[in-house]
Design a protein around this motif. Structure first.
Motif, PDB file in Angstrom:
ATOM      1  N   PHE A 629       0.824  -1.202   0.000  1.00  0.00           N
ATOM      2  CA  PHE A 629       0.000   0.000   0.000  1.00  0.00           C
ATOM      3  C   PHE A 629       0.862   1.258   0.000  1.00  0.00           C
ATOM      4  CE2 PHE A 629      -2.389   3.202   2.500  1.00  0.00           C
ATOM      5  CZ  PHE A 629      -3.548   3.286   1.758  1.00  0.00           C
ATOM      6  N   THR A 630       1.854   1.293   0.884  1.00  0.00           N
ATOM      7  CA  THR A 630       2.691   2.485   1.001  1.00  0.00           C
ATOM      8  C   THR A 630       3.512   2.723  -0.262  1.00  0.00           C
ATOM      9  OG1 THR A 630       2.817   2.180   3.398  1.00  0.00           O
ATOM     10  CG2 THR A 630       4.509   3.568   2.372  1.00  0.00           C
ATOM     11  N   VAL A 631       4.030   1.645  -0.852  1.00  0.00           N
ATOM     12  CA  VAL A 631       4.841   1.791  -2.062  1.00  0.00           C
ATOM     13  C   VAL A 631       4.005   2.361  -3.203  1.00  0.00           C
ATOM     14  CG1 VAL A 631       6.147   0.519  -3.816  1.00  0.00           C
ATOM     15  CG2 VAL A 631       6.452  -0.021  -1.392  1.00  0.00           C
ATOM     16  N   ILE A 632       2.782   1.844  -3.359  1.00  0.00           N
ATOM     17  CA  ILE A 632       1.898   2.358  -4.410  1.00  0.00           C
ATOM     18  C   ILE A 632       1.638   3.845  -4.203  1.00  0.00           C
ATOM     19  CG2 ILE A 632      -0.448   2.233  -5.343  1.00  0.00           C
ATOM     20  CD1 ILE A 632      -0.374  -0.764  -4.765  1.00  0.00           C
ATOM     21  N   ASN A 633       1.405   4.239  -2.955  1.00  0.00           N
ATOM     22  CA  ASN A 633       1.123   5.650  -2.672  1.00  0.00           C
ATOM     23  C   ASN A 633       2.324   6.532  -2.997  1.00  0.00           C
ATOM     24  OD1 ASN A 633      -1.296   4.687  -1.656  1.00  0.00           O
ATOM     25  ND2 ASN A 633      -0.577   4.677   0.466  1.00  0.00           N
ATOM     26  N   LEU A 634       3.508   6.077  -2.606  1.00  0.00           N
ATOM     27  CA  LEU A 634       4.713   6.858  -2.879  1.00  0.00           C
ATOM     28  C   LEU A 634       4.924   7.047  -4.378  1.00  0.00           C
ATOM     29  CD1 LEU A 634       7.163   5.295  -0.264  1.00  0.00           C
ATOM     30  CD2 LEU A 634       6.246   7.621  -0.219  1.00  0.00           C
ATOM     31  N   PHE A 635       4.751   5.965  -5.129  1.00  0.00           N
ATOM     32  CA  PHE A 635       4.958   6.075  -6.561  1.00  0.00           C
ATOM     33  C   PHE A 635       3.885   6.922  -7.228  1.00  0.00           C
ATOM     34  CE2 PHE A 635       8.096   2.688  -6.455  1.00  0.00           C
ATOM     35  CZ  PHE A 635       8.986   3.164  -7.402  1.00  0.00           C
ATOM     36  N   ALA A 636       2.652   6.855  -6.712  1.00  0.00           N
ATOM     37  CA  ALA A 636       1.608   7.709  -7.272  1.00  0.00           C
ATOM     38  C   ALA A 636       1.964   9.175  -7.083  1.00  0.00           C
ATOM     39  CB  ALA A 636       0.264   7.392  -6.621  1.00  0.00           C
ATOM     40  N   GLY A 637       2.512   9.506  -5.909  1.00  0.00           N
ATOM     41  CA  GLY A 637       2.920  10.884  -5.685  1.00  0.00           C
ATOM     42  C   GLY A 637       4.091  11.292  -6.547  1.00  0.00           C
ATOM     43  N   ALA A 638       5.021  10.364  -6.762  1.00  0.00           N
ATOM     44  CA  ALA A 638       6.199  10.683  -7.557  1.00  0.00           C
ATOM     45  C   ALA A 638       5.900  10.709  -9.049  1.00  0.00           C
ATOM     46  CB  ALA A 638       7.303   9.656  -7.269  1.00  0.00           C
ATOM     47  N   SER A 639       4.814  10.076  -9.449  1.00  0.00           N
ATOM     48  CA  SER A 639       4.459  10.032 -10.873  1.00  0.00           C
ATOM     49  C   SER A 639       3.694  11.288 -11.253  1.00  0.00           C
ATOM     50  CB  SER A 639       3.609   8.798 -11.178  1.00  0.00           C
ATOM     51  OG  SER A 639       2.317   8.957 -10.631  1.00  0.00           O
ATOM     52  N   ARG A 640       3.228  11.311 -12.485  1.00  0.00           N
ATOM     53  CA  ARG A 640       2.522  12.484 -12.998  1.00  0.00           C
ATOM     54  C   ARG A 640       1.010  12.399 -12.803  1.00  0.00           C
ATOM     55  NH1 ARG A 640       6.445  11.249 -16.648  1.00  0.00           N
ATOM     56  NH2 ARG A 640       5.010  10.055 -17.970  1.00  0.00           N
ATOM     57  N   ILE A 641       0.533  11.396 -12.088  1.00  0.00           N
ATOM     58  CA  ILE A 641      -0.908  11.271 -11.895  1.00  0.00           C
ATOM     59  C   ILE A 641      -1.421  12.429 -11.046  1.00  0.00           C
ATOM     60  CG2 ILE A 641      -0.710   9.819  -9.844  1.00  0.00           C
ATOM     61  CD1 ILE A 641      -3.209   8.348 -10.765  1.00  0.00           C
ATOM     62  N   ARG A 642      -2.592  12.954 -11.400  1.00  0.00           N
ATOM     63  CA  ARG A 642      -3.158  14.095 -10.676  1.00  0.00           C
ATOM     64  C   ARG A 642      -3.789  13.632  -9.374  1.00  0.00           C
ATOM     65  NH1 ARG A 642      -6.349  17.384 -15.302  1.00  0.00           N
ATOM     66  NH2 ARG A 642      -8.026  16.793 -13.910  1.00  0.00           N
ATOM     67  N   LEU A 643      -3.798  14.510  -8.383  1.00  0.00           N
ATOM     68  CA  LEU A 643      -4.355  14.165  -7.074  1.00  0.00           C
ATOM     69  C   LEU A 643      -5.827  13.801  -7.192  1.00  0.00           C
ATOM     70  CD1 LEU A 643      -4.095  13.939  -4.014  1.00  0.00           C
ATOM     71  CD2 LEU A 643      -4.575  16.400  -3.861  1.00  0.00           C
ATOM     72  N   ARG A 644      -6.571  14.526  -8.033  1.00  0.00           N
ATOM     73  CA  ARG A 644      -7.994  14.220  -8.200  1.00  0.00           C
ATOM     74  C   ARG A 644      -8.194  12.782  -8.672  1.00  0.00           C
ATOM     75  NH1 ARG A 644     -10.738  15.979 -13.606  1.00  0.00           N
ATOM     76  NH2 ARG A 644      -9.407  14.205 -14.118  1.00  0.00           N
ATOM     77  N   ASP A 645      -7.430  12.387  -9.699  1.00  0.00           N
ATOM     78  CA  ASP A 645      -7.556  11.034 -10.224  1.00  0.00           C
ATOM     79  C   ASP A 645      -7.131  10.004  -9.193  1.00  0.00           C
ATOM     80  OD1 ASP A 645      -8.319  12.309 -12.486  1.00  0.00           O
ATOM     81  OD2 ASP A 645      -6.477  11.936 -13.613  1.00  0.00           O
ATOM     82  N   TYR A 646      -6.102  10.342  -8.440  1.00  0.00           N
ATOM     83  CA  TYR A 646      -5.598   9.422  -7.418  1.00  0.00           C
ATOM     84  C   TYR A 646      -6.653   9.189  -6.335  1.00  0.00           C
ATOM     85  CZ  TYR A 646      -2.712   7.704  -3.579  1.00  0.00           C
ATOM     86  OH  TYR A 646      -2.206   6.982  -2.545  1.00  0.00           O
TER      87      TYR A 646
END
Length: 715
Positions: A629-646
C-alpha cells in the motif's frame, strides 16, 4: 454505389410481407398504441425486454375505458377479464450495474407473480458481458412492435420534448430529461415471424417449447391493430435483421452489421441516422468509404450531446470521440454533419436521443434495437426491421416521416422542413437554414478530455464486438502472444501460493497470531478508539501505519471490529484515504529518483504505468495490489498522476474490499483461529485464484514499458 437488396442468411433473417406498417414517434404515441393493442389481445402477448417496469404509466391522462394505466395492473386486469389470454414476459437477466435504476425484482414480492397466466422469466443465456437488447412485443401473432423503446421508466415523452414536461415523471414522482425514440408496428407474416423469434428466445432461456397461437381459433378474433394508427406503408416486404453472439451451440449471426454496411454503401443522396451511440468500427469504415467518394451522399447523424450518466460519458462518449477524427479525415468533400438536439432551460440535463433509426435516400427505412456500437454488431442480441420503398408513393411516405422527425428535433413543422429543402437544394443546407437560437439542432463536436481519452482502455474491452473468451481478453489486455509469457511465469504464482499458505500456517501454529491477531489488537484499542478523541486517534494510526508500512488490511480489520460493519466501513475508508494522500504527498515531495531508490528498479516500473493509466491504474492496484500500500502511494505521488484522479481511483478501488472485510471480519478471525488441515485445501483453492489475479496485475503493470505501441489499438 452498390445495388441494395435484402439477402436472407446474409443481411437479414427473413423477408416477410406486412399489410400495414406504421412508425410511432416518441413514447406517448407508442405506449398508448401498445396499451390499446393489449386490450384487444385474446390469446397471447409476448414481450421481449431489455428493461421493464410494472409501475410504468402507459398513458398520462384518463383513458376513459375504466382500465388501469400502470403496466402491471393492466396486465392483471386483462388476464382476469380474458380466460384464454396468456402473457409471456422475457426480461434480460441484467448486470448488477443497472440494479439501482431498475424496478427491484428479487427483494420482496415480485410484481410479475400476480397471476397464474402471467409467465415471467429472466434470460441469462448469453456470453460474458453481453445483454439481450431486443425490444419486441407480439400480440396474438397478428401484430408486433419492434424498436428502441423499453417498457420502463424514463422513456415516456411527447413530441414537444419540453424542458420541464409536467407529465414526464417516473414511478417515484421524479422528473427526468426529454427522451426521443421511435418504434415500428407491423402485422401479417412479419408479425408472425417476430413471434417465432420470441418463441425461440423463450425456449433457449427456459427450456419450454411453446406452440403457435391456433390460427383457426383466431379467425374470429378482433383485429388488435390500434384503430387510430394510420399505416405509413402498406403491402410491403419487411426484412428482419438480427445480431446473435456465438454461445452454447448457437452460431454467431451478424445480419445487423451487414445490413448497415449495405445500406450505407447503396446511398446516393443522403444517409440520415438517429442513434444513441457512435463507436462501431464497421460503421466507421462504411461511412469513411462513402465520405471519401468524390460524389457521394450527405451524411447526417443525430446523436445525444452526452449519452447518459458519468459512466457512459467516460466510456461510450470517449469511444465516440476516438472514432470521429477518422470520419472527419475521410470527409474530404464536406458532406458530414453531426448534430445534437438542444432545448433552452434544461440546465445540466441533456436531451436523450435513444432512437435506432436510419433512412437512406428516402428509399430505405430501418428501425430497431441496434445501436451504432460494436456490441450491437456482434455481442448483444438485437432485432431490426427494414423496408424498401420501390415506388414514388412509398418514397413520399418515407420523405414525410423524415421531415417530421427533423421538424420535431428542430422545433419546426414538417412543412417548414420541406420548404427549406426545396429552397436550399440539399439536406445539410436545409438544416443549417432552419437552425436558430432556442430549440434546435446544434453541431456536435464530440470533443473529450485528452487525459480521459488517454486513460480509457482498449475499446475491445469497453465496447466489444464479440464474446470475451480467455484468449480474446489476454490478447486485448496484454497483447498478442502474451499467453506463453504468462505460462513461463506460473512459477511465480506457485511461489506466491506457498508463501501465503506458509503465512496462514504460521498464524495458526506459531505465536504470530498472538502478536497481530486483529481482535486482540482491537480489544486493546477499543476503549481509546471509542473515546472522545477516538476518531483523531484512528486517523493518526492510519497515517502512522502507512508511514512505517503496517499492512493496511490489519488497520481496516481493527477498525471494523471496533466500530462495527457500517461505521467501520466509513471510518476505514476515510482512514485509508487519509493515509494514501499522506504518503502520496510524501512521494511527491521526495520525487521519483528517491522513491525508485527505496523500492528498486523493477517495482519502479509502476511509475510509468501510473502515469499512463491514471485512475484505472489506481483502481486496479487497489483491487489487486502488486506492491505494498505504502509503495503504491509513494509512486503515485512521484508520478505524474493528478491528485484528483488518485483520490477517485483510491475510493473506487478500496471500497469493495473494505466493505467485504467489514461484512466478513468476524468470519475471517474465526477462520484464522480454527484453521485445520481440511480448511487448508479450501485456502489453497482460494489463494490460487488470488494468485492468478496478482499475476495478471503484475504482468499488466510491471512488464517493460512499450511506449512505441499504439495508444489506441484497432477495434
Amino acid at each position: 454505389m452498390s445495388r441494395f437488396r435484402f439477402q436472407p442468411g446474409r443481411n437479414c433473417w427473413r423477408v416477410q410481407d406486412t399489410r400495414r406498417l406504421a412508425v410511432l414517434v416518441d413514447g406517448e404515441s407508442y405506449f398508448a398504441a401498445f396499451r390499446r393493442a393489449l386490450i384487444a389481445a385474446r390469446r397471447r402477448v409476448f414481450i421481449l425486454a431489455w428493461d421493464i417496469d410494472s409501475r410504468m404509466e402507459l398513458v398520462r391522462e384518463d383513458p376513459a375505458d375504466g382500465l388501469p394505466t400502470r403496466l402491471g395492473d393492466l396486465l392483471k386486469a386483462l388476464l382476469d377479464a380474458e380466460p384464454l389470454l396468456h402473457v409471456h414476459l422475457l426480461l434480460w437477466d441484467y448486470a448488477p450495474i443497472y440494479a439501482l435504476e431498475r424496478e427491484p425484482l428479487f427483494f420482496g414480492d415480485s410484481p410479475w407473480d400476480r397471476h397464474p397466466r402471467l409467465h415471467f422469466a429472466v434470460d441469462n443465456v448469453h456470453p460474458l458481458a453481453a445483454s439481450h437488447h431486443q425490444k419486441v412485443v407480439c400480440v396474438d401473432r397478428r401484430i408486433a412492435f419492434c424498436g428502441g423503446l423499453d417498457l420502463s421508466k424514463w422513456r415516456w415523452d411527447t413530441n414537444a420534448h419540453l424542458a420541464q414536461g409536467p407529465r414526464r415523471i417516473d414511478a417515484d414522482g421524479k422528473p427526468y430529461p426529454p427522451f426521443h425514440d421511435v418504434q415500428m408496428l407491423v402485422d401479417g407474416d412479419a408479425a408472425a415471424a417476430l413471434e417465432d423469434l420470441c418463441l425461440t428466445r423463450w425456449r433457449r432461456a427456459t427450456g419450454e417449447a411453446l406452440a403457435h397461437v391456433d390460427d383457426g381459433a383466431s379467425d374470429g378474433m378482433r383485429d388488435p391493430w390500434p384503430e387510430d394508427i394510420l399505416p405509413l406503408l402498406q403491402n410491403r416486404p419487411c426484412a428482419i435483421a438480427r445480431t446473435l453472439p456465438a454461445h452454447r451451440g448457437q452460431k454467431a449471426v451478424s445480419e445487423v452489421a451487414r445490413l448497415y454496411s449495405d445500406m450505407i454503401g447503396s446511398a446516393e443522396r443522403f444517409i440520415y441516422a438517429e442513434n444513441q451511440y457512435l463507436s462501431a468500427s464497421v460503421i466507421r469504415e462504411a461511412l469513411a468509404r462513402s465520405l471519401r467518394q468524390r460524389r457521394g451522399p450527405e451524411v447526417l447523424l443525430i446523436l445525444p450531446q452526452e449519452t447518459g450518466a458519468w459512466l457512459e460519458q467516460h466510456t461510450m462518449d470517449l469511444l465516440r470521440a476516438r472514432l470521429l477524427p477518422a470520419l472527419r479525415e475521410a470527409d474530404r468533400h464536406g458532406r458530414l454533419r453531426l448534430y445534437y438536439p438542444t432545448i433552452p432551460g434544461l440546465g445540466d440535463d441533456r436531451f436523450m436521443v435513444h432512437a435506432k433509426l436510419m433512412i437512406v435516400d428516402d428509399r430505405i427505412l430501418r428501425i430497431g434495437s441496434s445501436n451504432l456500437s460494436n456490441r450491437s454488431m456482434g455481442l448483444d442480441t438485437e432485432c431490426d426491421l427494414c423496408v424498401e420503398a420501390r415506388d414514388e408513393s412509398s418514397r413520399a411516405a418515407l420523405r414525410g416521416l423524415r421531415r417530421r422527425l427533423l421538424g420535431i428535433l428542430l422545433g419546426r413543422d414538417a412543412e417548414t422542413v420541406a420548404e427549406a429543402e426545396s429552397q436550399e437544394g440539399g439536406l445539410i443546407a436545409a438544416i443549417e437554414s432552419l437552425r436558430r437560437d432556442g430549440r434546435t439542432l446544434a453541431p456536435l463536436r464530440g470533443e473529450a478530455d485528452p487525459e480521459w481519452l488517454h486513460q480509457l482502455p482498449d475499446s475491445r474491452l469497453i465496447d466489444p464486438d464479440q464474446p470475451l473468451d480467455a484468449e480474446h481478453l489476454s490478447n486485448t489486455m496484454l497483447g498478442d502472444g502474451a499467453l506463453p509469457l504468462v505460462r513461463r511465469r506460473l512459477w511465480l504464482g506457485a511461489a506466491l501460493v506457498v508463501a501465503l499458505l506458509a503465512f496462514a500456517a504460521a498464524w495458526r501454529w506459531t505465536g504470530l497470531a498472538d502478536w497481530l491477531e486483529p481482535q486482540t489488537v482491537a480489544g486493546s484499542l477499543t476503549s481509546a478508539l471509542r473515546g472522545p478523541w477516538g476518531l483523531l486517534l484512528l486517523a493518526a494510526l492510519f497515517v502512522a501505519g502507512s508511514l512505517i508500512a503496517v499492512p493496511i488490511t490489519l488497520l481496516i480489520l481493527v477498525t471494523v471490529l471496533v466500530y462495527g460493519p457500517i461505521p467501520g466501513t466509513l471510518y476505514a475508508l476515510g482512514g485509508s484515504l487519509l493515509a494514501a494522500v499522506t504518503t502520496y504527498a510524501l512521494g511527491r515531495r521526495l520525487g521519483r529518483p528517491a522513491v525508485e531508490s527505496l523500492s528498486g528498479a523493477r517495482i519502479a516500473r509502476l511509475n510509468a504505468r501510473l502515469a499512463e493509466r491514471g485512475i484505472l491504474a489506481i483502481v486496479t492496484l487497489r483491487v489487486v495490489p502488486v506492491a505494498p500500500f505504502t509503495v503504491i502511494n509513494l509512486f503515485a505521488g512521484a508520478s505524474r498522476i493528478r491528485l484528483r484522479d488518485y483520490v477517485i481511483g483510491t475510493l473506487i478501488g478500496m471500497l469493495p474490499g473494505i466493505a467485504a472485510m467489514a461484512v466478513f471480519a468476524e468470519g475471517i478471525s474465526a477462520f484464522l483461529a480454527d484453521l485445520d488441515i481440511g480448511q487448508f485445501v479450501v485456502a489453497l483453492l482460494a489463494l490460487v485464484f488470488v494468485a492468478g489475479l496478482a499475476l495478471f496485475a503484475r504482468r499488466l503493470f510491471l512488464r517493460p514499458n512499450r511506449r512505441a505501441e499504439a495508444r489506441d489499438p484497432p477495434d
